[in-house]
Design an enzyme around this catalytic site. Structure first.
Site, PDB file in Angstrom:
ATOM      1  N   GLU A  50       0.850  -1.194   0.000  1.00  0.00           N
ATOM      2  CA  GLU A  50       0.000   0.000   0.000  1.00  0.00           C
ATOM      3  C   GLU A  50       0.887   1.246   0.000  1.00  0.00           C
ATOM      4  O   GLU A  50       1.938   1.270   0.633  1.00  0.00           O
ATOM      5  CB  GLU A  50      -0.865  -0.017   1.255  1.00  0.00           C
ATOM      6  N   LYS A 125     -10.152   0.339  -2.257  1.00  0.00           N
ATOM      7  CA  LYS A 125     -10.292  -0.063  -0.858  1.00  0.00           C
ATOM      8  C   LYS A 125     -11.666   0.312  -0.315  1.00  0.00           C
ATOM      9  O   LYS A 125     -12.072   1.475  -0.358  1.00  0.00           O
ATOM     10  CB  LYS A 125      -9.191   0.606  -0.042  1.00  0.00           C
ATOM     11  N   CYS A 167      -4.789  -3.608   3.127  1.00  0.00           N
ATOM     12  CA  CYS A 167      -4.491  -3.278   4.519  1.00  0.00           C
ATOM     13  C   CYS A 167      -5.669  -3.493   5.484  1.00  0.00           C
ATOM     14  O   CYS A 167      -5.947  -4.631   5.868  1.00  0.00           O
ATOM     15  CB  CYS A 167      -3.970  -1.847   4.598  1.00  0.00           C
TER      16      CYS A 167
END
Length: 291
Positions: A50, A125, A167
């Site tokens: 990321e 995300k 993440c």
């Protein structure tokens, strides 16, 4: 550099660990060196963490440094993938989307390039990290970032079918279960974990996602101090479907390598057929496959 032991005939993946800063060109140079090393060592797919493009000091700098997918930085990675002849998982690109003019916010976009440099998948995300952890400092990703609207179906790659996440997504098993039931064999969690949550949760969450989905889990991580305001935990790793850590980066920037054994994965799923035993009639939407 660490290498897991396995048959040389199995596909090899590389997990890259970096310390991004606000200097985009220096970050690209660092990532490109690792990708070229991965190609030299025979990897078919390299994973970057990321914020591989940059880690800014504040939301305003994040927005200023962001680019559209058709911008110069992605063009450089397209050329790099083509030059090296391997697939690239670009784990969290600060993307100015089509709604940039209206929202003045970006997406945290996981981009998958094939060995010809073509974009074969993008995942934005969906779970934004708005948290306050004592000792780690507050983070409010939504100050500059929009949540993605959907999951991305797993993508066939030379290493197996890859399910894309980013993440903080690893804290939501519903996402990993949906990807696994949609056919994922490898889940990837490119990350920039903090110094408090990292030691407490990083490895145990990754191993849990691997065990419950019976997938390989690949987690490329940011490490070290990015600037005066932020540092990351590192400890990039690959976990096999049994939950064993089969490759792990050492301290500092670098890479680790692992073989992906899909016959082992299929054998494990046959011996322990948890997906045949699921009870979606009891769980509501939990664990339902992607539409």
């Amino acid at each position: 550099m660490a290498v897991s032991s396995s048959s040389c005939e199995l596909p090899l993946v590389a997990v890259c660990q970096v310390t991004s800063t606000p200097d985009k060109q220096q970050n690209f140079k660092t990532c490109a060196e690792l990708v070229r090393e991965a190609a030299r060592l025979g990897a078919c797919l390299a994973f970057l963490p990321e914020a591989f493009d940059f880690i800014a000091r504040d939301p305003a700098e994040t927005l200023r440094l962001s680019e559209p997918l058709g911008g110069r930085l992605l063009e450089e990675y397209t050329r790099l993938a083509r030059e090296c002849g391997l697939w690239l998982s670009l784990g969290g690109f600060h993307e100015r989307g089509q709604d940039w003019e209206q929202t003045q916010k970006i997406y945290n976009c996981h981009v998958l390039l094939n060995s010809k440099g073509a974009v074969v998948a993008t995942y934005r995300k969906t779970h934004l990290c708005d948290v306050e952890i004592p000792g780690q400092g507050p983070m409010c990703e939504s100050n500059s970032t929009m949540p993605g609207p959907s999951l991305e179906s797993p993508v066939s790659t030379p290493a197996g079918k890859v399910g894309l996440a980013v993440c903080y997504d690893m804290r939501f098993p519903e996402l990993s279960l949906a990807l696994a039931q949609a056919g994922a064999e490898i889940l990837t969690y490119p990350s920039a974990f903090g110094s408090v949550t990292g030691p407490a949760h990083w490895e145990v969450l990754l191993r849990a996602r691997a065990i419950e989905t019976q997938c390989y889990v690949v987690a490329a991580a940011q490490c070290g101090r990015h600037h005066e305001k932020r540092a990351s935990y590192g400890h990039s790793m690959v976990v096999d479907p049994w939950g064993t850590v089969v490759a792990r980066c050492s301290e500092g920037p670098g890479l680790c390598l692992a073989r992906i054994d899909l016959s082992y994965l299929r054998q494990l799923r046959q011996h322990l057929p948890v997906f045949q035993h699921r009870r979606p009639d009891l769980y509501g939407n939990l664990g339902h496959p992607l539409s």
